[in-house]
Write a protein that holds these residues in place. Structure first.
Motif, PDB file in Angstrom:
ATOM      1  N   ILE A   1      -0.058  -3.372  68.057  1.00  0.00           N
ATOM      2  CA  ILE A   1       1.139  -4.153  67.760  1.00  0.00           C
ATOM      3  C   ILE A   1       2.165  -3.913  68.858  1.00  0.00           C
ATOM      4  O   ILE A   1       2.010  -3.016  69.700  1.00  0.00           O
ATOM      5  CB  ILE A   1       1.737  -3.841  66.370  1.00  0.00           C
ATOM      6  N   ASP A   2       3.213  -4.713  68.831  1.00  0.00           N
ATOM      7  CA  ASP A   2       4.194  -4.698  69.907  1.00  0.00           C
ATOM      8  C   ASP A   2       4.853  -3.323  70.064  1.00  0.00           C
ATOM      9  O   ASP A   2       5.280  -2.712  69.078  1.00  0.00           O
ATOM     10  CB  ASP A   2       5.261  -5.757  69.637  1.00  0.00           C
ATOM     11  N   SER A   3       4.923  -2.854  71.283  1.00  0.00           N
ATOM     12  CA  SER A   3       5.484  -1.524  71.551  1.00  0.00           C
ATOM     13  C   SER A   3       6.946  -1.427  71.128  1.00  0.00           C
ATOM     14  O   SER A   3       7.402  -0.371  70.669  1.00  0.00           O
ATOM     15  CB  SER A   3       5.346  -1.190  73.042  1.00  0.00           C
ATOM     16  N   GLN A   4       7.694  -2.523  71.221  1.00  0.00           N
ATOM     17  CA  GLN A   4       9.105  -2.494  70.811  1.00  0.00           C
ATOM     18  C   GLN A   4       9.247  -2.297  69.301  1.00  0.00           C
ATOM     19  O   GLN A   4      10.169  -1.628  68.837  1.00  0.00           O
ATOM     20  CB  GLN A   4       9.799  -3.785  71.249  1.00  0.00           C
ATOM     21  N   LEU A   5       8.320  -2.886  68.539  1.00  0.00           N
ATOM     22  CA  LEU A   5       8.350  -2.708  67.091  1.00  0.00           C
ATOM     23  C   LEU A   5       8.076  -1.254  66.723  1.00  0.00           C
ATOM     24  O   LEU A   5       8.736  -0.676  65.858  1.00  0.00           O
ATOM     25  CB  LEU A   5       7.330  -3.625  66.413  1.00  0.00           C
ATOM     26  N   LEU A   6       7.117  -0.631  67.407  1.00  0.00           N
ATOM     27  CA  LEU A   6       6.826   0.776  67.152  1.00  0.00           C
ATOM     28  C   LEU A   6       8.035   1.651  67.482  1.00  0.00           C
ATOM     29  O   LEU A   6       8.349   2.596  66.758  1.00  0.00           O
ATOM     30  CB  LEU A   6       5.607   1.221  67.958  1.00  0.00           C
ATOM     31  N   GLU A   7       8.715   1.340  68.574  1.00  0.00           N
ATOM     32  CA  GLU A   7       9.896   2.109  68.951  1.00  0.00           C
ATOM     33  C   GLU A   7      11.006   1.944  67.913  1.00  0.00           C
ATOM     34  O   GLU A   7      11.713   2.900  67.584  1.00  0.00           O
ATOM     35  CB  GLU A   7      10.400   1.664  70.335  1.00  0.00           C
ATOM     36  N   LYS A   8      11.155   0.739  67.384  1.00  0.00           N
ATOM     37  CA  LYS A   8      12.153   0.485  66.345  1.00  0.00           C
ATOM     38  C   LYS A   8      11.857   1.319  65.106  1.00  0.00           C
ATOM     39  O   LYS A   8      12.759   1.931  64.522  1.00  0.00           O
ATOM     40  CB  LYS A   8      12.155  -1.007  65.994  1.00  0.00           C
TER      41      LYS A   8
ATOM     42  N   GLN B   1      14.074   4.258  63.346  1.00  0.00           N
ATOM     43  CA  GLN B   1      14.482   4.065  61.954  1.00  0.00           C
ATOM     44  C   GLN B   1      14.084   5.235  61.068  1.00  0.00           C
ATOM     45  O   GLN B   1      14.844   5.679  60.214  1.00  0.00           O
ATOM     46  CB  GLN B   1      13.857   2.775  61.421  1.00  0.00           C
ATOM     47  N   TYR B   2      12.870   5.745  61.274  1.00  0.00           N
ATOM     48  CA  TYR B   2      12.354   6.803  60.403  1.00  0.00           C
ATOM     49  C   TYR B   2      12.407   8.195  61.053  1.00  0.00           C
ATOM     50  O   TYR B   2      11.885   9.152  60.504  1.00  0.00           O
ATOM     51  CB  TYR B   2      10.920   6.478  59.984  1.00  0.00           C
ATOM     52  N   GLU B   3      13.029   8.254  62.240  1.00  0.00           N
ATOM     53  CA  GLU B   3      13.175   9.519  62.956  1.00  0.00           C
ATOM     54  C   GLU B   3      11.814  10.193  63.151  1.00  0.00           C
ATOM     55  O   GLU B   3      11.633  11.383  62.864  1.00  0.00           O
ATOM     56  CB  GLU B   3      14.145  10.442  62.198  1.00  0.00           C
ATOM     57  N   LEU B   4      10.854   9.417  63.632  1.00  0.00           N
ATOM     58  CA  LEU B   4       9.506   9.911  63.888  1.00  0.00           C
ATOM     59  C   LEU B   4       9.285  10.068  65.389  1.00  0.00           C
ATOM     60  O   LEU B   4       9.776   9.273  66.193  1.00  0.00           O
ATOM     61  CB  LEU B   4       8.465   8.922  63.327  1.00  0.00           C
ATOM     62  N   LYS B   5       8.547  11.105  65.777  1.00  0.00           N
ATOM     63  CA  LYS B   5       8.217  11.295  67.186  1.00  0.00           C
ATOM     64  C   LYS B   5       7.138  10.319  67.629  1.00  0.00           C
ATOM     65  O   LYS B   5       7.175   9.781  68.734  1.00  0.00           O
ATOM     66  CB  LYS B   5       7.773  12.738  67.434  1.00  0.00           C
ATOM     67  N   THR B   6       6.144  10.106  66.770  1.00  0.00           N
ATOM     68  CA  THR B   6       5.071   9.165  67.072  1.00  0.00           C
ATOM     69  C   THR B   6       4.662   8.428  65.802  1.00  0.00           C
ATOM     70  O   THR B   6       4.911   8.898  64.693  1.00  0.00           O
ATOM     71  CB  THR B   6       3.821   9.884  67.633  1.00  0.00           C
ATOM     72  N   ILE B   7       4.058   7.275  65.992  1.00  0.00           N
ATOM     73  CA  ILE B   7       3.448   6.537  64.887  1.00  0.00           C
ATOM     74  C   ILE B   7       2.006   6.276  65.271  1.00  0.00           C
ATOM     75  O   ILE B   7       1.721   5.462  66.151  1.00  0.00           O
ATOM     76  CB  ILE B   7       4.183   5.212  64.602  1.00  0.00           C
ATOM     77  N   GLY B   8       1.106   6.990  64.624  1.00  0.00           N
ATOM     78  CA  GLY B   8      -0.317   6.864  64.958  1.00  0.00           C
ATOM     79  C   GLY B   8      -1.091   5.995  63.997  1.00  0.00           C
ATOM     80  O   GLY B   8      -2.205   5.541  64.311  1.00  0.00           O
TER      81      GLY B   8
ATOM     82  N   LYS C   1      -1.803 -14.252  58.140  1.00  0.00           N
ATOM     83  CA  LYS C   1      -0.559 -13.486  58.069  1.00  0.00           C
ATOM     84  C   LYS C   1      -0.794 -12.234  57.221  1.00  0.00           C
ATOM     85  O   LYS C   1      -1.335 -12.329  56.119  1.00  0.00           O
ATOM     86  CB  LYS C   1       0.558 -14.316  57.441  1.00  0.00           C
ATOM     87  N   ILE C   2      -0.408 -11.071  57.742  1.00  0.00           N
ATOM     88  CA  ILE C   2      -0.518  -9.841  56.969  1.00  0.00           C
ATOM     89  C   ILE C   2       0.780  -9.051  57.080  1.00  0.00           C
ATOM     90  O   ILE C   2       1.458  -9.074  58.099  1.00  0.00           O
ATOM     91  CB  ILE C   2      -1.712  -8.955  57.407  1.00  0.00           C
ATOM     92  N   PHE C   3       1.107  -8.349  56.001  1.00  0.00           N
ATOM     93  CA  PHE C   3       2.314  -7.520  55.958  1.00  0.00           C
ATOM     94  C   PHE C   3       1.954  -6.114  56.420  1.00  0.00           C
ATOM     95  O   PHE C   3       0.973  -5.528  55.966  1.00  0.00           O
ATOM     96  CB  PHE C   3       2.878  -7.483  54.540  1.00  0.00           C
ATOM     97  N   VAL C   4       2.743  -5.591  57.347  1.00  0.00           N
ATOM     98  CA  VAL C   4       2.434  -4.332  58.022  1.00  0.00           C
ATOM     99  C   VAL C   4       3.645  -3.410  57.951  1.00  0.00           C
ATOM    100  O   VAL C   4       4.784  -3.858  58.090  1.00  0.00           O
ATOM    101  CB  VAL C   4       2.072  -4.595  59.499  1.00  0.00           C
ATOM    102  N   GLU C   5       3.405  -2.116  57.744  1.00  0.00           N
ATOM    103  CA  GLU C   5       4.483  -1.135  57.796  1.00  0.00           C
ATOM    104  C   GLU C   5       3.943   0.182  58.331  1.00  0.00           C
ATOM    105  O   GLU C   5       2.733   0.445  58.277  1.00  0.00           O
ATOM    106  CB  GLU C   5       5.108  -0.931  56.419  1.00  0.00           C
ATOM    107  N   PRO C   6       4.811   1.039  58.875  1.00  0.00           N
ATOM    108  CA  PRO C   6       4.339   2.323  59.389  1.00  0.00           C
ATOM    109  C   PRO C   6       3.944   3.263  58.266  1.00  0.00           C
ATOM    110  O   PRO C   6       4.508   3.211  57.175  1.00  0.00           O
ATOM    111  CB  PRO C   6       5.557   2.856  60.161  1.00  0.00           C
ATOM    112  N   LEU C   7       2.974   4.119  58.529  1.00  0.00           N
ATOM    113  CA  LEU C   7       2.623   5.164  57.576  1.00  0.00           C
ATOM    114  C   LEU C   7       3.564   6.323  57.824  1.00  0.00           C
ATOM    115  O   LEU C   7       3.565   6.929  58.895  1.00  0.00           O
ATOM    116  CB  LEU C   7       1.166   5.604  57.774  1.00  0.00           C
ATOM    117  N   LYS C   8       4.386   6.638  56.818  1.00  0.00           N
ATOM    118  CA  LYS C   8       5.438   7.650  57.011  1.00  0.00           C
ATOM    119  C   LYS C   8       5.048   8.958  56.335  1.00  0.00           C
ATOM    120  O   LYS C   8       4.318   8.967  55.356  1.00  0.00           O
ATOM    121  CB  LYS C   8       6.754   7.141  56.437  1.00  0.00           C
TER     122      LYS C   8
END
Length: 279
Positions: free
Chosen positions: A211-218, A222-229, A272-279
């Motif tokens: 997915i878009d690198s800017q979305l991952l950075e956002k 937002q969640y104060e995460l170092k990485t999103i794997g 179309k699929i709904f996506v969110e980070p695993l926190k």
């Protein structure tokens, strides 16, 4: 001649200033993007003066106008036409522009505490030490009555037909005074809907989507995460899939999926699929 464009390129304040200076009469139609996708709004002008505003969220007048200042993504279109109907804004356009600018400034401070409209808050178990008397404004009391440890800030705003900014500002003050506590973030509200793009020639070394690198950075901010794997894919039939994710540039609005994975998940190009980070 119609005036249209993108709110990311032309901020709302600049558009209003232009219409005011040129004494336009007509309707400014707004379609939100990003976190406010699905919302629409309208601001009516008479000889450059704002006379009414409304949103499909059920907001009217000044509340609707200030709510539109929360939209940083989306499209606008102005059409000159005669305007008939109720006038629900009496303030001068100049004073409204000042208040709109204030919304932008205050959001920067509020967002340091309220990082997302998916925040859930609850009443503090006891008043702060040393406080013997507490007075609330009418708006504060109205919001406090809806705080139950379950509703998000956005849900409270929707229920009371208030702008998200108005509710967030009051809750920010109540948190600072120790009368309200943050409980949790409801992650799904901060997810996004992405369109599937299938990459047939992918050599599948690792089972991952892109997915878009800017979305991952956002999301990291937002969640104060170092990485999103890993991310969560919300598929049809209430099926959730956790999968590895990799950043890739220029994928705005898209999720790039290797053909082998898309086949396993039953996904087709442009689904179309709904996506969110695993926190």
């Amino acid at each position: 001649m119609p005036l249209n464009g993108n709110l990311a390129d032309f901020p709302l304040g600049d558009i209003i200033q232009l219409l005011n200076n040129t004494k336009k009469t007509g309707s400014l139609e707004l379609v939100a993007g990003g976190d406010f996708s699905g919302e629409t709004g309208k601001i009516n002008f008479s000889k450059g003066k704002i006379i009414s505003a409304a949103s499909n969220k059920g907001l009217f007048g000044k509340s609707a106008f200030l709510h539109f200042y929360e939209w940083h993504e989306g499209n606008f279109s102005f059409v000159e036409m005669s305007i008939e109907g109720e006038v629900n804004i009496e303030e001068s356009t100049e004073s409204l522009l000042v208040e709109g600018a204030r919304v932008i400034t205050e959001w920067a401070k509020i967002s340091g505490v309220i990082k997302s409209l998916s925040l859930v808050v609850n009443l503090a178990p006891a008043p702060p030490e040393g406080v013997s008397e507490i007075k609330f404004s009418r708006e504060e009391w109205k919001i406090l009555r809806t705080v139950d440890g379950k509703k998000t800030i956005r849900e409270i705003a929707d229920e009371l037909k208030l702008a998200d900014f108005e509710v967030s500002k009051i809750i920010y003050g109540l948190i600072a005074s120790g009368l309200v506590e943050k409980v949790k973030e409801v992650g799904a509200i901060s997810g996004v809907e992405l369109s599937v793009k299938i990459k047939p020639e992918f050599y599948l070394i690792e089972e991952a989507v892109y997915i878009d690198s800017q979305l991952l950075e956002k999301w990291k901010t937002q969640y104060e995460l170092k990485t999103i794997g890993k991310i969560v894919l919300h598929l049809a039939g209430a099926k959730d899939v956790i999968i590895n994710v990799k950043p890739k540039n220029n994928l705005k609005g898209l999720i790039l999926i290797p053909e082998e994975i898309s086949s396993e998940l039953g996904l087709k190009e442009k689904d179309k699929i709904f996506v969110e980070p695993l926190k």
